[in-house]
Design a protein around this motif. Structure first.
Motif, short mmCIF file in Angstrom:
data_model
loop_
_atom_site.label_atom_id
_atom_site.label_comp_id
_atom_site.label_asym_id
_atom_site.label_seq_id
_atom_site.Cartn_x
_atom_site.Cartn_y
_atom_site.Cartn_z
N GLN A 257 21.38 21.35 4.98
CA GLN A 257 20.24 21.75 4.02
C GLN A 257 20.61 20.99 3.35
OE1 GLN A 257 19.26 23.67 6.19
NE2 GLN A 257 17.33 24.45 4.36
N LEU A 258 18.69 20.07 2.97
CA LEU A 258 18.11 19.48 1.23
C LEU A 258 17.88 20.53 0.78
CD1 LEU A 258 17.15 16.46 2.46
CD2 LEU A 258 19.27 16.90 1.59
N ALA A 259 18.55 20.80 -0.91
CA ALA A 259 17.55 22.48 -1.40
C ALA A 259 17.09 21.25 -2.41
CB ALA A 259 18.89 22.66 -2.06
N GLY A 260 15.78 21.73 -2.87
CA GLY A 260 14.67 21.34 -4.64
C GLY A 260 13.83 21.17 -3.52
N PRO A 261 12.56 20.47 -4.55
CA PRO A 261 10.97 20.82 -4.28
C PRO A 261 10.89 19.73 -3.13
CG PRO A 261 11.97 19.62 -5.87
CD PRO A 261 12.93 19.66 -5.67
N ASP A 262 10.13 20.62 -2.83
CA ASP A 262 9.26 19.94 -1.52
C ASP A 262 8.82 18.14 -1.14
OD1 ASP A 262 9.52 22.38 0.52
OD2 ASP A 262 7.35 22.61 0.13
N TRP A 263 8.14 18.16 -2.64
CA TRP A 263 7.59 16.77 -2.68
C TRP A 263 9.49 16.04 -2.84
CZ3 TRP A 263 9.23 14.35 -7.22
CH2 TRP A 263 10.15 14.89 -8.07
N LEU A 264 9.75 16.14 -3.20
CA LEU A 264 11.11 14.76 -3.49
C LEU A 264 12.52 15.50 -2.32
CD1 LEU A 264 13.17 13.81 -5.25
CD2 LEU A 264 14.43 15.84 -6.03
N THR A 265 11.86 16.81 -1.58
CA THR A 265 13.14 16.61 0.17
C THR A 265 12.59 16.33 0.80
OG1 THR A 265 12.38 18.99 0.07
CG2 THR A 265 14.32 18.36 -1.60
N GLY A 266 10.80 17.12 1.26
CA GLY A 266 10.56 16.88 2.23
C GLY A 266 9.63 17.76 2.76
N GLY A 267 10.20 18.85 2.70
CA GLY A 267 9.88 19.95 2.82
C GLY A 267 10.38 20.63 4.25
N ALA A 268 9.45 21.33 4.82
CA ALA A 268 9.72 21.24 6.55
C ALA A 268 9.50 20.10 7.27
CB ALA A 268 8.49 22.18 6.88
N PHE A 269 9.06 18.97 6.00
CA PHE A 269 8.83 17.22 7.57
C PHE A 269 10.24 16.77 7.59
CE2 PHE A 269 7.18 13.44 7.90
CZ PHE A 269 5.94 12.94 8.95
N GLY A 270 10.53 17.45 6.38
CA GLY A 270 12.10 16.42 6.83
C GLY A 270 12.22 15.55 5.74
N LEU A 271 13.45 14.44 5.73
CA LEU A 271 13.49 13.50 4.23
C LEU A 271 12.66 12.27 4.30
CD1 LEU A 271 15.15 13.03 2.60
CD2 LEU A 271 17.42 11.43 3.91
N GLU A 272 12.03 12.14 6.12
CA GLU A 272 11.01 11.40 6.19
C GLU A 272 10.01 11.25 5.00
OE1 GLU A 272 11.64 12.77 8.51
OE2 GLU A 272 13.38 12.27 9.62
N GLY A 273 9.79 12.81 4.72
CA GLY A 273 8.80 13.44 4.14
C GLY A 273 8.14 13.26 2.93
N SER A 274 9.41 12.61 1.84
CA SER A 274 9.86 12.87 0.57
C SER A 274 9.38 11.94 -0.54
CB SER A 274 11.60 12.99 0.56
OG SER A 274 12.20 11.72 0.82
N ILE A 275 8.66 11.76 -1.64
CA ILE A 275 8.31 10.86 -2.54
C ILE A 275 9.26 9.85 -2.81
CG2 ILE A 275 9.16 11.82 -4.62
CD1 ILE A 275 5.45 10.13 -3.77
N VAL A 276 10.66 9.91 -1.95
CA VAL A 276 12.20 8.42 -2.58
C VAL A 276 11.89 7.74 -1.45
CG1 VAL A 276 14.43 8.66 -2.78
CG2 VAL A 276 13.07 10.26 -3.36
#
Length: 56
Positions: A5-24
């Motif tokens: 379970q990733l925790a943090g802001p959506d822009w960093l973790t990808g939110g509901a989209f998943g890690l593929e949607g993160s800025i990283v």
């Protein structure tokens, strides 16, 4: 087997989209695309030079 379970802001973790949607992930993809582009350009220039030398 594992559930993370990733925790943090959506822009960093990808939110509901998943890690593929993160800025990283986006940054890593853009760096990879840039690297491949540079390597392809270098290869094309090298091939052009060898063809020009062969044709005299």
């Amino acid at each position: 087997m594992f559930h993370f379970q990733l925790a943090g802001p959506d822009w960093l973790t990808g939110g509901a989209f998943g890690l593929e949607g993160s800025i990283v992930t986006t940054t890593v993809f853009l760096i990879g695309i840039g690297y491949v582009s540079v390597m392809l350009r270098r290869r094309q220039r090298k091939e052009r030079r060898s063809v020009e030398q062969t044709n005299g």
